[in-house]
Design an enzyme around this catalytic site. Structure first.
Site, PDB file in Angstrom:
ATOM      1  N   HIS A   1       1.262 -18.701  11.039  1.00 30.61           N
ATOM      2  CA  HIS A   1       2.003 -18.777   9.781  1.00 30.61           C
ATOM      3  C   HIS A   1       1.112 -18.515   8.568  1.00 30.61           C
ATOM      4  O   HIS A   1       1.560 -17.922   7.588  1.00 30.61           O
ATOM      5  CB  HIS A   1       2.681 -20.144   9.660  1.00 30.61           C
TER       6      HIS A   1
ATOM      7  N   HIS B   1       0.579  22.102 -26.275  1.00 32.17           N
ATOM      8  CA  HIS B   1       0.494  20.623 -26.142  1.00 32.17           C
ATOM      9  C   HIS B   1      -0.278  20.249 -24.886  1.00 32.17           C
ATOM     10  O   HIS B   1       0.317  19.803 -23.903  1.00 32.17           O
ATOM     11  CB  HIS B   1       1.901  20.040 -26.070  1.00 32.17           C
TER      12      HIS B   1
END
Length: 461
Positions: free
Chosen positions: A287, A364
């Site tokens: 776990h 650009h």
């Protein structure tokens, strides 16, 4: 995309808690879309709720413990594995104790009840966690490891090893969740006789017995020590047997412990909140390490609003540029969608390929070409317009126009050679010709732009 699902009806089960020994009642109820799996402690004032998510994991000793505020609940993994494997996305679980009942130590009773009441499809898409790169967690001592690998489907391989004459090396695998009910669900939790006294001294397994766990006897003990253990557990006296399994019911599969470890992996990883599309390879899982992987995945989900859509350039598009031209009025140099690769009731995924020949790169910027942010938003809006117009009977008679743009963010430059993948989703239903959408733009797995906008659908004159 698949739809979310919930239970078609409610069901209840009762039994004792493995660690508390309490008599427990638990009820599973249908829940609304996007609820997830939520646990409600009906025995506490105000009936506080705990979402079944990895960030609420607060303990992993002999089971997974969730906690929110002062409310906690443990031993949830068997039920969660059943809900996950059978495709229950949304469910409200009411329990009157700080843990779930252990039942027979497996998930089979939960599976049987889910299959009995059935599922219903809901009006919302199911979100997957798609494994796109190798991920790994390893325990400090190097004994346990969970490996997560990309795969087109979901699968789990589990390898376990113990220093035991009875249980040494075992392997189990699951390649299709449809086989969970018949191949994995009935596999029971297990414990070694040599562990029992220490566990009970740690205030655990008060409800453990020879009917709700596999009990492994792998070291010979004097009869008086066995008598003491039987007395501690409140079970009938056992005459010192040969080494092996001494529980009342015989083992179901030769590798039942490995199959149960696989069940636990599913239950713990269900706490990521989404079905996983990938392969899990677990070596000596438990776990603690299961939930470490779950928390790692959960952190990734929380940090990223959405994963980048899967884009396979070899697959035929849902809409090619010819269909796009039929729906959108835009033309060179302002048509900024090359193809649509996915369309749903309330979402769409589109692609824009960028080359150095795009006109806007010339100015650009000449020495460092970058796609203007406003054009990224424009391309995103065109993809959204295709979602709306594709649903109209005579789309060529309508156009869409911006009314508002909000919450725009640019996270990374977009440059020549990039492939922009846009994912647009309706925030609300279409009303009075108004469409509210949220858009995300990705280059590879990286989110580069996001925005929310409102558009109006107008009939052409």
């Amino acid at each position: 995309m698949e739809k979310q699902k919930t239970l078609a009806g409610s069901f209840s089960l009762s039994g004792k808690g493995l660690h508390t020994g309490l008599n427990i009642e638990i009820t599973f109820r249908p829940a609304e879309i996007n609820t997830g799996r939520v646990i409600r402690r009906v025995d506490l004032e105000g009936a506080p709720e705990i979402p079944a998510l990895s960030e609420f994991v607060k303990g992993t000793e002999r089971g997974t413990v969730l906690k929110k505020g002062d409310a906690s609940v443990s031993t949830i993994e068997h039920a969660m594995a059943a809900l996950y494997a059978l495709g229950v996305d949304n469910c409200l679980i009411e329990v009157n104790a700080p843990e779930f009942p252990i039942l027979d130590g497996s998930a089979i009773r939960y599976v049987q009840e889910i299959e009995r009441v059935g599922l219903v499809e809901q009006e919302a898409n199911r979100e997957y966690y798609i494994v796109k790169q190798r991920q790994e967690v390893t325990s400090a001592d190097g004994r346990s490891r969970l490996l997560l690998l990309p795969d087109s489907e979901f699968g789990v391989d589990v390898h376990i090893h113990f220093d035991s004459q009875v249980l040494s090396n075992q392997y189990a695998s699951l390649d299709n969740l449809k086989d969970f009910a018949t191949e994995i669900a009935a596999s029971r939790t297990f414990v070694f006789v040599r562990e029992i006294e220490a566990l009970m001294a740690g205030n655990l397994i008060k409800g453990g017995d020879l009917d709700n766990a596999l009990v492994i006897y792998d070291h010979l003990l004097p009869q008086e020590e066995l008598d003491k253990l039987c007395q501690l557990m409140g079970v009938e006296r056992k005459i010192a047997p040969e080494l092996g399994y001494i529980n009342n019911a015989p083992i179901i599969y030769p590798n039942e412990p490995a199959r149960h470890k696989l069940l636990d992996v599913l239950g713990d990883l269900s706490l990521v909140g989404r079905p996983i599309r990938g392969r899990i390879i677990a070596t000596c899982p438990g776990h603690k390490i299961n939930n470490e992987m779950g928390q790692k995945i959960r952190k990734d989900i929380k940090q990223n609003e959405s994963q980048a859509p899967s884009y396979d350039p070899n697959r035929a598009p849902v809409m090619d540029v010819n269909r796009i031209r039929e729906l959108l009025p835009h033309r060179y140099p302002f048509l900024m969608v090359d193809k649509i690769i996915e369309v749903g009731r309330d979402y769409i995924v589109g692609v824009k390929n960028l080359t150095a020949n795009e006109e806007f790169f010339q100015g650009h910027f000449p020495s460092e070409p970058v796609m203007p942010g406003v054009l990224q938003v424009e391309a995103m809006a065109q993809v959204g317009g295709l979602l709306v117009l594709n649903g109209l009977d005579e789309p060529d008679r309508y156009s869409t126009y911006f009314l508002k743009i909000d919450n725009v963010k640019f996270r990374q430059k977009v440059v020549p050679g990039d492939t922009l993948v846009f994912k647009l989703r309706l925030i609300t239903e279409l009303r009075r010709g108004m469409a509210n959408m949220r858009g995300l733009a990705f280059v590879g797995d990286t989110l580069v732009c996001e925005a929310e906008f409102m558009a109006q659908i107008v009939k052409n004159k």
